[in-house]
Every structure is written in structure tokens, then in C-alpha cells.
Design a protein around this motif. Structure first.
Motif, short mmCIF file in Angstrom:
data_model
loop_
_atom_site.label_atom_id
_atom_site.label_comp_id
_atom_site.label_asym_id
_atom_site.label_seq_id
_atom_site.Cartn_x
_atom_site.Cartn_y
_atom_site.Cartn_z
N LYS A 381 0.83 -1.20 0.00
CA LYS A 381 0.00 0.00 0.00
C LYS A 381 0.87 1.25 0.00
O LYS A 381 0.60 2.22 -0.73
CB LYS A 381 -0.92 -0.02 1.22
N GLU A 382 1.93 1.25 0.82
CA GLU A 382 2.83 2.40 0.87
C GLU A 382 3.55 2.61 -0.46
O GLU A 382 3.71 3.74 -0.94
CB GLU A 382 3.86 2.21 1.98
N ALA A 383 4.01 1.50 -1.06
CA ALA A 383 4.78 1.59 -2.30
C ALA A 383 3.95 2.15 -3.44
O ALA A 383 4.49 2.79 -4.35
CB ALA A 383 5.32 0.23 -2.67
N LEU A 384 2.64 1.92 -3.41
CA LEU A 384 1.77 2.38 -4.49
C LEU A 384 1.23 3.79 -4.26
O LEU A 384 0.50 4.33 -5.09
CB LEU A 384 0.60 1.40 -4.68
N GLU A 385 1.60 4.39 -3.15
CA GLU A 385 1.21 5.78 -2.90
C GLU A 385 2.09 6.68 -3.76
O GLU A 385 3.33 6.64 -3.65
CB GLU A 385 1.38 6.11 -1.43
N PRO A 386 1.54 7.47 -4.63
CA PRO A 386 2.34 8.27 -5.58
C PRO A 386 3.42 9.11 -4.90
O PRO A 386 3.15 9.88 -3.99
CB PRO A 386 1.29 9.16 -6.26
N GLY A 387 4.66 8.89 -5.34
CA GLY A 387 5.79 9.68 -4.87
C GLY A 387 6.34 9.31 -3.52
O GLY A 387 7.41 9.80 -3.13
N TYR A 388 5.65 8.47 -2.77
CA TYR A 388 6.06 8.19 -1.39
C TYR A 388 7.39 7.44 -1.33
O TYR A 388 8.33 7.85 -0.63
CB TYR A 388 4.98 7.41 -0.66
N LEU A 389 7.49 6.35 -2.04
CA LEU A 389 8.70 5.51 -1.97
C LEU A 389 9.94 6.27 -2.42
O LEU A 389 10.97 6.28 -1.72
CB LEU A 389 8.48 4.23 -2.80
N ILE A 390 9.87 6.89 -3.56
CA ILE A 390 11.04 7.56 -4.11
C ILE A 390 11.44 8.76 -3.24
O ILE A 390 12.63 9.06 -3.07
CB ILE A 390 10.79 8.00 -5.58
N ASP A 391 10.46 9.43 -2.63
CA ASP A 391 10.75 10.55 -1.75
C ASP A 391 11.48 10.08 -0.49
O ASP A 391 12.43 10.74 -0.02
CB ASP A 391 9.45 11.26 -1.37
N GLN A 392 11.07 8.95 0.05
CA GLN A 392 11.72 8.40 1.25
C GLN A 392 13.17 8.04 0.95
O GLN A 392 14.06 8.26 1.78
CB GLN A 392 10.96 7.17 1.74
N LEU A 393 13.44 7.50 -0.21
CA LEU A 393 14.81 7.11 -0.55
C LEU A 393 15.70 8.33 -0.81
O LEU A 393 16.87 8.33 -0.43
CB LEU A 393 14.80 6.20 -1.79
N ARG A 394 15.17 9.34 -1.40
CA ARG A 394 15.96 10.55 -1.66
C ARG A 394 16.30 11.28 -0.36
O ARG A 394 17.34 11.94 -0.27
CB ARG A 394 15.19 11.48 -2.60
N ARG A 395 15.46 11.16 0.63
CA ARG A 395 15.70 11.83 1.92
C ARG A 395 16.46 10.94 2.89
O ARG A 395 16.71 11.35 4.03
CB ARG A 395 14.36 12.23 2.52
N PHE A 396 16.83 9.74 2.48
CA PHE A 396 17.49 8.79 3.38
C PHE A 396 18.87 9.33 3.76
O PHE A 396 19.68 9.66 2.89
CB PHE A 396 17.61 7.43 2.70
N PRO A 397 19.20 9.41 5.05
CA PRO A 397 20.48 10.00 5.47
C PRO A 397 21.68 9.19 4.97
O PRO A 397 21.67 7.96 4.98
CB PRO A 397 20.40 9.95 7.00
N LYS A 398 22.70 9.92 4.54
CA LYS A 398 23.91 9.30 4.01
C LYS A 398 24.60 8.43 5.06
O LYS A 398 25.03 7.30 4.76
CB LYS A 398 24.87 10.37 3.50
N ASP A 399 24.72 8.93 6.29
CA ASP A 399 25.43 8.16 7.31
C ASP A 399 24.69 6.86 7.65
O ASP A 399 25.31 5.83 7.90
CB ASP A 399 25.64 9.00 8.57
N ARG A 400 23.36 6.92 7.61
CA ARG A 400 22.60 5.69 7.86
C ARG A 400 22.76 4.70 6.71
O ARG A 400 22.86 3.49 6.93
CB ARG A 400 21.12 6.05 8.06
#
Length: 461
Positions: A381-400
Motif C-alpha cells: 500500500k505504501e509503495a503504491l502511494e504516488p511519490g512516497y517511496l522515491i521521496d523516502q529514498l531521496r531523503r534517506f540519510p547518508k550516514d545511515r
């Protein structure tokens, strides 16, 4: 007169006493020698008894207290010893003979001397080859670092391994749409089932302590239900009914990865060296939950930092996938025909952080490994929410992300299938998982021996 005789008697006694003392003194060296020998023998016997009790060859309690009960027998999981496995000597047609037509009808079982290497040109068949590597590990006679060792006496076994290559049998016979080939796969299953039912060890436990690999979704498809009591080695539960397979008795194995392992992944800046944000390359037309792949393809289209490509796996495709994963920060793993696929484990050995979109996936060794330390999970359900998945990955912290990348490098040896096997590799991890299942097996076997009525626990309450 009487006084005189009395004195004379005393003189005679004195003379006899002096004579005895003289005789004793004359033989004292001999007597002293015997005394010394007796003392030495006594000391030696006492020392021997003490040492025997200390090292355990004499049970002092049982000697002095003969009515004491026997010592408690420790369960397998209470010891650190390797799992003792008895492997049935099946004819080669059930296993290695499928890899070499010239030996398929040889009645003698495969041995370490004639066991063939896994072919490098096997393609996708490699992903379902867990059965091959498990058998190879038991043929290898080196015990150091091994979680399981083969025993020749079935009475000594903790578990029994059935070396039937059910996945390879389907790949060899099942894909061919002819009755003769389908019958060949079915006939092997029928013959194996007859063999097991004649085994007193299979009968003794009802097959509960028997380990049977079935990693292809269609492996043992004709008679699978007949073996539902055994410990099955599966990659997921997508095509297994609940009354046949479960986490409580079965072992989840990783697919055997088909891309090359990334062994020299040591850049100065691993995050910046991977220029693609999200990578997927595979078949987008799938059944069941795999239908999400087409939807994701449409949603992710037009993003310059995403590589999402429909592809059929070929030797050339494997090389392109290897390169693509090594250049990507995240690798997408959506569900396919079943909840899991080989792609997840290709990503792990490529040190590409897996992004898992599969609501019913089960993962290998999860009692020992926390996948959230190196993977990201989205519900469908989360993955099919428009823009949600890709936005989470772009904001993922580098150190993490770097911490996850380092963790991937640390755990990737657990997903390597190889011969000879190595400590903590995939085969040894799987044997340890089998060991973890055995207390439940013992419980089921012991309860079944004393139950006089159908198991009340399974009845509706």
C-alpha cells in the motif's frame, strides 16, 4: 623343688624369646622388602582408582550407590557439538544423475570422488540449487567449522537428509510439456515416497526428523502433501498450504545468488560512488502479488535517478544486473510469482541496500539476523502511494546508508553457497537452522507415542 622348676621354666622362656628375636632380626631385610612392596602396590591401586574416578572411566556413584538413576541425557541444543546427519544412499538418478545423463541410471549412490561440480552455465537453475550444496556439504568429510557432520550409523543421527534434487527434477522434466517428461518427475517422487515408507527411521518419527529440500515453488508438486510432517527447506511459503508448511517446523533458505559477489567493494566514498538511486532489472509481468511490478514501473517512470527495466534473465542479463547493482544505492525487490525472489540475495552480495515490497515475505536466519539493519521495508500500500517511496529514498540519510552498506558487507558471507563449505556460510547457517527445529520435532514425536486419542490440541475449542 617347685621354686627351682619355676625358675628353670622362666629361663627356658627367656631363651626361646631371645631365639625368636634373633631369627626375626636375621630375616628382617627380607621382611622389610615385602612390606615396602605391599605399601607400593597399595599406593598404586589407590592412585589408579582415584584417577579413574577423576577422568570418568569409573562411576563412583553407580559403584557405591547401584540404585542411582542414569545420568540425564542432554538435548542437542544444550550442547555445542555439530548436528549429526544420516544421509540416505539414494541411486544417482535422484540427485547427481540429473546433472550427467551418462550416470543417471547408475544404481550406486554419489560419492565425494564422483560428485560433479555445479555447472557454471546453469543459468537460472542455479537459484534453486540449495539441495545440491546441502548434499555436497555432507559428502565433505572435514568437521572443523561445520554445523553438521555425516554419520554412517542411523542410530546416532539427530536428523535424516533425503538427497532428492526435487527442484532440479522439475527444471529438467517439469518445464517440458510432454506427458513422458512429466511422468519422469512424478515417477521419481513415487519411488522416493515408497523408499521412505519402507525406512524404519522414517516410520519411527513419521518423517518428522527428515530434512527434504523443496526450494522451487513447483518442487515435488505431485506428492508434496505426503511429506508435510518433514522439515522442508523452502524459500518462501507462497505455494504451500498452511496445514503443510510453517515457520514452526520448516527452514527458510536464501535463493542461491546468480550475480557475482562484490569482493573488492572498498571505495573512499561508497555513497557517492554509486550514482543510481534505485535499481530494478527483471520480468515485470508476474502473477499474484507480482502484479505490483507493472504498477511500480508506471509510477517510477521518468525519474532520472531510477533504473527500472523489464528484462528476461540470460547470461548477458546477469552481467548487466551485476554492474547495475554495484552502481546503485538501493535495489528494489518487489514480490514476484511468490513473495520472494533471487533478486534480494543478488542485492545483498552486491552490497546494494534492498528495498523490499512484499507483504508476505519470510526471510532466512531471521532468528539470528535483523534485516532492518541493512534493508528498507515498504508495504504494498505504501509503495503504491504516488511519490512516497522515491521521496523516502531521496531523503534517506547518508550516514545511515553507509551503516547499512557496512552491515551488508558483514552479513553477505552468510549467503554464499560454495564447496568446500566454509564456516558461517549459507550451508552451515541452514544446518544450524535445522538444529533449531529439532526440539519441536522431539516434542511432536514424544507426544505422538503416548496419545491414545486424536490430538486434542488441534481440535476446535
Amino acid at each position: 623343688m617347685f621354686v627351682y622348676m619355676k625358675k628353670k621354666g622362666k629361663q627356658n622362656q627367656t631363651r626361646k624369646g631371645n631365639l625368636s628375636i634373633s631369627l626375626y632380626l636375621s630375616s628382617s631385610p627380607v621382611r622389610a622388602m615385602y612390606v615396602k612392596v605391599a605399601i607400593c602396590l597399595t599406593f598404586a591401586i589407590l592412585l589408579l582408582i582415584s584417577c579413574s574416578i577423576y577422568v570418568g572411566t569409573i562411576d563412583a556413584k553407580s559403584y557405591f550407590f547401584p540404585l542411582q538413576p542414569p545420568p540425564l541425557r542432554l538435548s542437542l541444543c544444550a550442547t555445542d557439538r555439530p548436528l549429526r546427519v544420516y544421509m540416505y544412499d539414494l541411486p544417482r538418478k535422484f540427485n547427481a544423475g540429473m546433472m550427467d545423463r551418462g550416470t543417471s541410471q547408475v544404481a550406486a549412490p554419489a560419492t565425494v570422488e564422483n560428485f560433479p561440480p555445479w555447472p557454471k552455465t546453469s543459468g537460472l537453475k542455479r537459484q534453486h540449487s540449495v539441495e545440491y550444496w546441502l548434499m555436497a556439504s555432507l559428502l565433505y568429510d572435514e568437521e572443523e567449522g561445520s554445523e553438521a557432520i555425516r554419520v554412517s550409523d542411523p542410530e546416532m543421527a539427530d536428523a535424516f537428509f533425503v538427497p532428492f534434487f526435487s527442484s532440479l527434477s522439475f527444471n529438467k522434466h517439469g518445464h517440458v510439456k510432454t506427458d513422458a517428461e512429466a511422468d519422469a518427475d512424478r515417477q521419481l517422487q513415487v519411488e522416493l515416497l515408497e523408499f521412505l515408507r519402507q525406512s524404519k527411521y522414517y516410520q519411527r518419527s513419521g518423517g518428522r526428523d527428515h530434512v527434504i529440500p523443496m526450494t522451487h515453488p513447483n518442487a515435488f508438486r505431485f506428492l508434496r502433501q505426503e511429506l508435510n510432517a518433514s522439515i522442508l527447506i523452502v524459500v518462501d511459503f507462497g505455494r504451500y498450504p498452511r496445514n503443510m508448511s510453517s515457520l514452526s517446523k520448516d527452514v527458510v533458505a536464501p535463493y542461491v545468488h546468480v550475480v557475482d559477489s562484490f569482493t573488492d567493494d572498498d571505495p573512499l566514498d561508497p555513497y557517492e560512488s554509486r550514482t543510481t538511486l534505485l535499481f530494478f532489472r527483471g520480468n515485470t509481468v508476474r502473477k499474484d502479488e507480482g502484479k505490483i511490478r507493472v504498477k511500480l514501473a508506471n509510477m517510477l517512470a521518468g525519474n532520472d535517478d531510477v533504473h527500472y527495466e523489464n528484462s528476461v534473465r540470460t547470461p548477458k542479463s546477469f552481467k548487466m544486473s551485476t554492474k547495475g547493482m554495484r552502481l546503485s544505492k538501493f535495489c528494489l525487490h518487489p514480490a514476484g510469482d511468490t513473495p520472494s525472489s533471487c533478486r534480494l540475495f543478488d542485492a545483498i552480495v552486491s552490497h546494494c541496500v534492498p528495498v523490499i515490497v512484499s507483504d508476505k515475505i519470510e526471510l532466512p536466519y531471521e532468528d539470528e539476523i535483523d534485516y532492518t539493519e541493512f534493508s528498507i521495508f515498504f508495504s504494498m500500500k505504501e509503495a503504491l502511494e504516488p511519490g512516497y517511496l522515491i521521496d523516502q529514498l531521496r531523503r534517506f540519510p547518508k550516514d545511515r546508508w553507509i551503516n547499512m552498506w557496512m552491515r551488508l558487507k558483514n552479513v553477505s558471507p552468510h549467503y554464499e553457497f560454495q564447496y568446500p563449505p566454509k564456516k558461517e556460510d549459507a550451508v552451515n547457517m541452514l544446518w544450524r537452522q535445522v538444529k533449531h527445529k529439532l526440539p519441536g520435532v522431539r516434542l511432536a514425536v514424544h507426544r505422538s507415542r503416548r496419545l491414545k486419542v486424536p490430538d486434542w490440541w488441534r481440535q476446535k475449542r
